[in-house]
Design a protein around this motif. Sequence first.
Motif, PDB file in Angstrom:
ATOM      1  N   ALA B  87       0.886  -1.194   0.115  1.00  0.00           N
ATOM      2  CA  ALA B  87      -0.074  -0.094  -0.114  1.00  0.00           C
ATOM      3  C   ALA B  87       0.919   1.379  -0.208  1.00  0.00           C
ATOM      4  O   ALA B  87       0.369   2.131  -0.800  1.00  0.00           O
ATOM      5  CB  ALA B  87      -0.900  -0.144   1.236  1.00  0.00           C
ATOM      6  N   PRO B  88       1.988   1.524   0.776  1.00  0.00           N
ATOM      7  CA  PRO B  88       2.610   2.632   0.811  1.00  0.00           C
ATOM      8  C   PRO B  88       3.078   3.180  -0.389  1.00  0.00           C
ATOM      9  O   PRO B  88       2.983   4.338  -0.952  1.00  0.00           O
ATOM     10  CB  PRO B  88       3.898   2.268   1.906  1.00  0.00           C
ATOM     11  N   SER B  89       3.539   2.082  -1.364  1.00  0.00           N
ATOM     12  CA  SER B  89       4.058   2.669  -2.842  1.00  0.00           C
ATOM     13  C   SER B  89       3.109   3.106  -3.631  1.00  0.00           C
ATOM     14  O   SER B  89       3.380   4.249  -4.428  1.00  0.00           O
ATOM     15  CB  SER B  89       4.604   1.400  -3.414  1.00  0.00           C
ATOM     16  N   LEU B  90       1.704   2.608  -3.376  1.00  0.00           N
ATOM     17  CA  LEU B  90       0.895   3.140  -4.120  1.00  0.00           C
ATOM     18  C   LEU B  90       0.078   4.624  -3.672  1.00  0.00           C
ATOM     19  O   LEU B  90      -0.207   5.389  -4.386  1.00  0.00           O
ATOM     20  CB  LEU B  90      -0.601   1.954  -4.015  1.00  0.00           C
ATOM     21  N   LEU B  91       0.365   4.618  -2.393  1.00  0.00           N
ATOM     22  CA  LEU B  91      -0.284   5.817  -1.744  1.00  0.00           C
ATOM     23  C   LEU B  91       0.750   6.963  -2.248  1.00  0.00           C
ATOM     24  O   LEU B  91       0.330   8.077  -2.441  1.00  0.00           O
ATOM     25  CB  LEU B  91      -0.020   5.822  -0.242  1.00  0.00           C
ATOM     26  N   ASP B  92       1.994   6.529  -2.418  1.00  0.00           N
ATOM     27  CA  ASP B  92       3.003   7.560  -2.717  1.00  0.00           C
ATOM     28  C   ASP B  92       2.886   8.042  -4.141  1.00  0.00           C
ATOM     29  O   ASP B  92       3.079   9.175  -4.553  1.00  0.00           O
ATOM     30  CB  ASP B  92       4.593   6.986  -2.658  1.00  0.00           C
ATOM     31  N   LEU B  93       2.109   7.202  -5.023  1.00  0.00           N
ATOM     32  CA  LEU B  93       1.730   7.478  -6.339  1.00  0.00           C
ATOM     33  C   LEU B  93       0.517   8.259  -6.304  1.00  0.00           C
ATOM     34  O   LEU B  93      -0.084   8.680  -7.366  1.00  0.00           O
ATOM     35  CB  LEU B  93       1.595   6.204  -7.265  1.00  0.00           C
ATOM     36  N   GLY B  94      -0.260   8.579  -5.174  1.00  0.00           N
ATOM     37  CA  GLY B  94      -1.536   9.536  -5.156  1.00  0.00           C
ATOM     38  C   GLY B  94      -2.686   8.683  -5.065  1.00  0.00           C
ATOM     39  O   GLY B  94      -3.904   9.167  -5.101  1.00  0.00           O
ATOM     40  N   LEU B  95      -2.562   7.267  -4.789  1.00  0.00           N
ATOM     41  CA  LEU B  95      -3.614   6.619  -4.341  1.00  0.00           C
ATOM     42  C   LEU B  95      -4.488   7.437  -3.202  1.00  0.00           C
ATOM     43  O   LEU B  95      -3.611   7.432  -2.031  1.00  0.00           O
ATOM     44  CB  LEU B  95      -3.442   5.259  -3.898  1.00  0.00           C
ATOM     45  N   LYS B  96      -5.725   7.690  -3.218  1.00  0.00           N
ATOM     46  CA  LYS B  96      -6.299   8.412  -2.147  1.00  0.00           C
ATOM     47  C   LYS B  96      -7.298   7.702  -1.223  1.00  0.00           C
ATOM     48  O   LYS B  96      -7.527   8.062   0.056  1.00  0.00           O
ATOM     49  CB  LYS B  96      -7.282   9.500  -2.838  1.00  0.00           C
ATOM     50  N   VAL B  97      -7.968   6.713  -1.753  1.00  0.00           N
ATOM     51  CA  VAL B  97      -8.875   5.897  -1.084  1.00  0.00           C
ATOM     52  C   VAL B  97      -8.676   4.246  -1.039  1.00  0.00           C
ATOM     53  O   VAL B  97      -8.534   3.764  -2.036  1.00  0.00           O
ATOM     54  CB  VAL B  97     -10.266   5.928  -1.415  1.00  0.00           C
ATOM     55  N   MET B  98      -8.574   3.758   0.161  1.00  0.00           N
ATOM     56  CA  MET B  98      -8.360   2.150   0.158  1.00  0.00           C
ATOM     57  C   MET B  98      -9.694   1.568   0.787  1.00  0.00           C
ATOM     58  O   MET B  98     -10.423   2.280   1.949  1.00  0.00           O
ATOM     59  CB  MET B  98      -7.122   1.424   0.684  1.00  0.00           C
ATOM     60  N   ILE B  99     -10.337   0.787   0.253  1.00  0.00           N
ATOM     61  CA  ILE B  99     -11.275  -0.104   0.817  1.00  0.00           C
ATOM     62  C   ILE B  99     -11.318  -1.437   0.903  1.00  0.00           C
ATOM     63  O   ILE B  99     -10.825  -2.238   0.165  1.00  0.00           O
ATOM     64  CB  ILE B  99     -12.625   0.373  -0.055  1.00  0.00           C
ATOM     65  N   GLY B 100     -11.502  -2.114   2.437  1.00  0.00           N
ATOM     66  CA  GLY B 100     -11.213  -3.262   2.713  1.00  0.00           C
ATOM     67  C   GLY B 100     -12.238  -3.616   4.010  1.00  0.00           C
ATOM     68  O   GLY B 100     -13.230  -3.101   4.414  1.00  0.00           O
ATOM     69  N   LYS B 101     -11.510  -4.572   4.758  1.00  0.00           N
ATOM     70  CA  LYS B 101     -11.851  -4.845   6.080  1.00  0.00           C
ATOM     71  C   LYS B 101     -10.769  -4.911   6.939  1.00  0.00           C
ATOM     72  O   LYS B 101      -9.718  -5.594   6.554  1.00  0.00           O
ATOM     73  CB  LYS B 101     -12.845  -6.014   6.105  1.00  0.00           C
TER      74      LYS B 101
END
Lengths: 283, 174
Positions: B87-101
């Motif tokens: 996840a951190p690599s994707l957040l660094d690319l600008g991912l704004k929302v993660m949805i899971g549980k």
Amino acid sequence: MKVREIAAQELSSAVEKLFKECNYYIGDDIMDELTACRENEDSQLAKDVLTQIIDNDKIAADEQIPMCQDTGMAVLFVEYGDRVVVDGEGFDAAVESGVRNAYVSGYLRKSVVNDPVFDRVNTKDNTPAVIHTTIVPGDKIRITAGGKGFGSENMSAVKMLTPSAGVEGVKQFVLDTVRYAGPNPCPPIVVGVGIGGTFEKAAQLAKKATFRSIKTRHEDARYAQLEEELLGEINKMNIGPAGLGGKTTALGVNIETYPTHIAGMPVAVNICCHACRHKSVEI
Amino acid sequence: MKRINFPITDEQLLSLSCGERVLASGYLYTARDAAHKRMYELLQNGEKLPIDIKGQAIYYVGAAPAKPGYVIGPCGPTSSYRMDKYAPSLLDLGLKVMIGKGARGQDVIDSMIKNQAVYLIAVGGAAALIAKSIKKVDLICYEDLGTEAIYRYEVEDMPLITAIDSKGRNIYVR
């Protein structure tokens, strides 16, 4: 001695039906408990999460679709009568055909990969199943089957306790396992506990315990009391529905036991999500 | 109940607070274990991702097959912690929302605060109910992964709960 022949086709159709039905229809034991626990919750969020789960399970049953997208790895406990012969492709192959047909024609998710570490290629029909067979006297085959989801399977654990740990050691290990699992196994959960036997026997007993109605208690009053006590302790943890807090962390605790070695006291905890799916058939 | 749209605006994202329930509409991507592993390996090799995730939402899900007449099969969230490594690599690319549980690791939460992202949850095991809010499904890439491929869902009033907000406040820490 007379031998009874069962056609492979009959066996495979029965297995197919078990897997479709257990994925579409939640058991009454679970539905009753979900409903009772919703009444018992103080927090609105906990009530709302339980309502979503109850509504979900009703939609699944009404529309004959799986209650959860993770329709599990197929697990079967078989009591195989020693006077039965399965005609045609043989027992294991007939079971695998039944699993394949259920997952392909029942719109169930295919979640099995061929190799655990290196290839991890989906087998596309959810085979192979995990089959636990016991030979029993008689001319019938009794099967209890369920689809085991891995959100909760991943939160399960085995520990080789030694006799001096006593019942307190058992309690602590069960409670630690549930606490560590927290919100991950989709609470409210069903906790299967296997005590005794060997390393692998305890794990198998724990799985078998999750395939028992949560309305049944262990036949030995001391273990029945331990089931009740553990349920009470778990529901004080405030993990709650979906892990968001509340009084409903577990719907039931089932214990299965077996004699063990003078030096040991193996304990396994198999956690099952609220979609605790199992059905039985006798052929 | 608050309504939000995907892709999410900065204003909406910053307004979400821990514990807040929302109904989400718009477009999101799906990805779980295998797709995350592939994307992570691409980034490790200095290659481009198959989707532009800047500003987007990713739902951790592997749907069951759709019955005839249905848009999609049951599609509840999968456990998010398995995506923590990626996840951190994707957040660094600008991912704004993660949805899971379920819970997230501290590395993910730190990265969310740094990158101003949110983590929303759906109720685990409410898969048949959640499927009612999916209106359209398009396969985007990694078709060979089957249920684990990357899809784009058009969603309408998808019921979600803010589990970790952009300030790092966490519903699982009580």
